[in-house]
Design an enzyme around this catalytic site. Sequence first.
Site, mmCIF file in Angstrom:
data_model
loop_
_atom_site.group_PDB
_atom_site.id
_atom_site.type_symbol
_atom_site.label_atom_id
_atom_site.label_comp_id
_atom_site.label_asym_id
_atom_site.label_seq_id
_atom_site.Cartn_x
_atom_site.Cartn_y
_atom_site.Cartn_z
ATOM 1 N N CYS A 73 0.812 -1.320 -0.018
ATOM 2 C CA CYS A 73 0.086 -0.088 -0.020
ATOM 3 C C CYS A 73 0.900 1.284 -0.201
ATOM 4 C CB CYS A 73 -0.828 -0.028 1.192
ATOM 5 S SG CYS A 73 -1.652 1.465 1.568
ATOM 6 N N CYS A 100 0.326 3.509 3.005
ATOM 7 C CA CYS A 100 0.809 2.732 4.298
ATOM 8 C C CYS A 100 2.415 3.112 4.281
ATOM 9 C CB CYS A 100 0.716 1.447 4.355
ATOM 10 S SG CYS A 100 -1.066 0.882 4.408
#
Length: 112
Positions: A5, A8
């Site tokens: 991600c 993230c």
Amino acid sequence: YAPWCPACQQIELTWERFARESEHLDITVGKVDVTQEPGLSGRFFVTTLPTIYHANDGVFRRYRGSQTLEDLQGYVSERKWEAVEPVAGWKSPSSIMMHCMAGLFHLSGWIR
């Protein structure tokens, strides 16, 4: 979080610093890889990444604020979490409903 991600990955260094400094706030900071723990992503009904929760005495609140170190620390130290509505009882990670959701996420992983 998930290792693939981009959002993230962007918060990763800030989160690690927040975790290192968490003992000064008298809290525990952790992270869960949803690719390794599909049951938890189901239990917490994770639909976007990263998803941040504040948990205190079994009450869960979803953090939706800025992801800077200062804002994360301020959320705790200034008790801003008190102004956030707790997750509804049926959507609470400890509810029977979300326990079943965790099972569905496990099953879907097994089917894949």
